[in-house]
Scaffold this active site. Sequence first.
Site, PDB file in Angstrom:
ATOM      1  N   ARG A   5       2.248   1.723  -3.470  1.00 30.03           N
ATOM      2  CA  ARG A   5       1.174   2.175  -4.378  1.00 30.03           C
ATOM      3  C   ARG A   5       0.861   3.652  -4.168  1.00 30.03           C
ATOM      4  O   ARG A   5       0.675   4.410  -5.118  1.00 30.03           O
ATOM      5  CB  ARG A   5      -0.091   1.341  -4.152  1.00 30.03           C
ATOM      6  CG  ARG A   5      -1.282   1.816  -4.985  1.00 30.03           C
ATOM      7  CD  ARG A   5      -2.498   0.922  -4.828  1.00 30.03           C
ATOM      8  NE  ARG A   5      -2.922   0.663  -3.472  1.00 30.03           N
ATOM      9  CZ  ARG A   5      -3.671   1.496  -2.728  1.00 30.03           C
ATOM     10  NH1 ARG A   5      -4.064   2.656  -3.224  1.00 30.03           N
ATOM     11  NH2 ARG A   5      -4.034   1.176  -1.501  1.00 30.03           N
ATOM     12  N   LYS A  12       0.844  -1.203   0.000  1.00 33.52           N
ATOM     13  CA  LYS A  12       0.000   0.000   0.000  1.00 33.52           C
ATOM     14  C   LYS A  12       0.878   1.251   0.000  1.00 33.52           C
ATOM     15  O   LYS A  12       0.610   2.215  -0.724  1.00 33.52           O
ATOM     16  CB  LYS A  12      -0.933   0.000   1.207  1.00 33.52           C
ATOM     17  CG  LYS A  12      -1.823   1.213   1.266  1.00 33.52           C
ATOM     18  CD  LYS A  12      -2.739   1.181   2.466  1.00 33.52           C
ATOM     19  CE  LYS A  12      -3.611   2.425   2.524  1.00 33.52           C
ATOM     20  NZ  LYS A  12      -4.455   2.453   3.731  1.00 33.52           N
ATOM     21  N   ARG A  25      -1.064  18.774  -2.568  1.00 33.38           N
ATOM     22  CA  ARG A  25      -1.891  19.362  -1.509  1.00 33.38           C
ATOM     23  C   ARG A  25      -3.315  19.554  -2.031  1.00 33.38           C
ATOM     24  O   ARG A  25      -3.517  20.083  -3.121  1.00 33.38           O
ATOM     25  CB  ARG A  25      -1.312  20.688  -1.047  1.00 33.38           C
ATOM     26  CG  ARG A  25      -2.039  21.276   0.147  1.00 33.38           C
ATOM     27  CD  ARG A  25      -1.271  22.377   0.831  1.00 33.38           C
ATOM     28  NE  ARG A  25       0.038  21.994   1.315  1.00 33.38           N
ATOM     29  CZ  ARG A  25       0.285  21.339   2.454  1.00 33.38           C
ATOM     30  NH1 ARG A  25      -0.720  20.952   3.212  1.00 33.38           N
ATOM     31  NH2 ARG A  25       1.505  21.060   2.820  1.00 33.38           N
ATOM     32  N   ASN A  69      -0.674  14.238  -0.089  1.00 31.40           N
ATOM     33  CA  ASN A  69      -0.055  12.970  -0.448  1.00 31.40           C
ATOM     34  C   ASN A  69       1.212  13.277  -1.228  1.00 31.40           C
ATOM     35  O   ASN A  69       1.235  14.171  -2.066  1.00 31.40           O
ATOM     36  CB  ASN A  69      -0.976  12.090  -1.294  1.00 31.40           C
ATOM     37  CG  ASN A  69      -0.431  10.686  -1.407  1.00 31.40           C
ATOM     38  OD1 ASN A  69      -0.470   9.926  -0.437  1.00 31.40           O
ATOM     39  ND2 ASN A  69       0.103  10.338  -2.567  1.00 31.40           N
ATOM     40  N   THR A  70       2.262  12.530  -0.933  1.00 31.22           N
ATOM     41  CA  THR A  70       3.554  12.740  -1.576  1.00 31.22           C
ATOM     42  C   THR A  70       3.918  11.538  -2.429  1.00 31.22           C
ATOM     43  O   THR A  70       3.827  10.398  -1.966  1.00 31.22           O
ATOM     44  CB  THR A  70       4.643  12.982  -0.513  1.00 31.22           C
ATOM     45  OG1 THR A  70       4.271  14.113   0.281  1.00 31.22           O
ATOM     46  CG2 THR A  70       5.992  13.229  -1.156  1.00 31.22           C
ATOM     47  N   HIS A  92       2.813   6.018  -2.652  1.00 24.79           N
ATOM     48  CA  HIS A  92       3.893   7.001  -2.524  1.00 24.79           C
ATOM     49  C   HIS A  92       5.069   6.869  -3.484  1.00 24.79           C
ATOM     50  O   HIS A  92       5.885   7.777  -3.547  1.00 24.79           O
ATOM     51  CB  HIS A  92       4.428   6.985  -1.088  1.00 24.79           C
ATOM     52  CG  HIS A  92       3.414   7.360  -0.074  1.00 24.79           C
ATOM     53  ND1 HIS A  92       2.841   8.622  -0.013  1.00 24.79           N
ATOM     54  CD2 HIS A  92       2.832   6.642   0.913  1.00 24.79           C
ATOM     55  CE1 HIS A  92       1.972   8.651   0.968  1.00 24.79           C
ATOM     56  NE2 HIS A  92       1.934   7.468   1.547  1.00 24.79           N
ATOM     57  N   HIS A 123       4.625   3.881   6.233  1.00 23.44           N
ATOM     58  CA  HIS A 123       3.925   5.166   6.351  1.00 23.44           C
ATOM     59  C   HIS A 123       4.908   6.280   6.025  1.00 23.44           C
ATOM     60  O   HIS A 123       6.015   6.316   6.560  1.00 23.44           O
ATOM     61  CB  HIS A 123       3.389   5.346   7.777  1.00 23.44           C
ATOM     62  CG  HIS A 123       2.774   6.668   8.031  1.00 23.44           C
ATOM     63  ND1 HIS A 123       1.562   7.050   7.492  1.00 23.44           N
ATOM     64  CD2 HIS A 123       3.221   7.742   8.735  1.00 23.44           C
ATOM     65  CE1 HIS A 123       1.285   8.283   7.877  1.00 23.44           C
ATOM     66  NE2 HIS A 123       2.274   8.726   8.632  1.00 23.44           N
ATOM     67  N   LYS A 151      -7.518  12.854   0.701  1.00 24.31           N
ATOM     68  CA  LYS A 151      -6.374  13.095   1.573  1.00 24.31           C
ATOM     69  C   LYS A 151      -5.991  14.564   1.434  1.00 24.31           C
ATOM     70  O   LYS A 151      -6.009  15.120   0.335  1.00 24.31           O
ATOM     71  CB  LYS A 151      -5.192  12.218   1.186  1.00 24.31           C
ATOM     72  CG  LYS A 151      -5.331  10.784   1.649  1.00 24.31           C
ATOM     73  CD  LYS A 151      -4.109   9.969   1.326  1.00 24.31           C
ATOM     74  CE  LYS A 151      -2.982  10.245   2.295  1.00 24.31           C
ATOM     75  NZ  LYS A 151      -1.842   9.321   2.088  1.00 24.31           N
TER      76      LYS A 151
END
Length: 140
Positions: free
Chosen positions: A29, A26, A102, A66-67, A31, A134, A63
């Site tokens: 997928r 995950k 963002r 996300n990066t 990041h 994470h 979200k």
Amino acid sequence: MAGWALCMTLVLAALAGAARETRYEKFVRQHVDYPQTSVQQAHRYCDIMVQRRKVIARDNHCKTLNTFVHAPAQDLVDACSQMPDAAGRFTTPGRLSLTACRLRTGTTWPRCTYRPRQDQHFVLVNCINGLPVHLDSTRP
């Protein structure tokens, strides 16, 4: 009729297997985008990637941030072999190319639009059993 039942059984088994994505899978997928996906309109990179990768917060919400890291997943795995900081986070040995997405508008997926920002930052991750699970934050 037996053929239909077998077909449905195989479909359900495949779906069940897809639901068993590990935390590391995950993480990758959501990041890792290496090499970086090329899009015709650079300002839409985040919108396209969030849709394509199904990046969703809890309860189907967009979200806030996300990066996507534009380096091999191994570079993030390598962070897990570094000494953790006081908060238990591991930092990549070097700066990595990334796109920070963002949230601009929207509250529920898939109606989320994002503002992309390209950067070169260290990436801080949480690890379990030597694998990142994470993406905590980034820093210059």
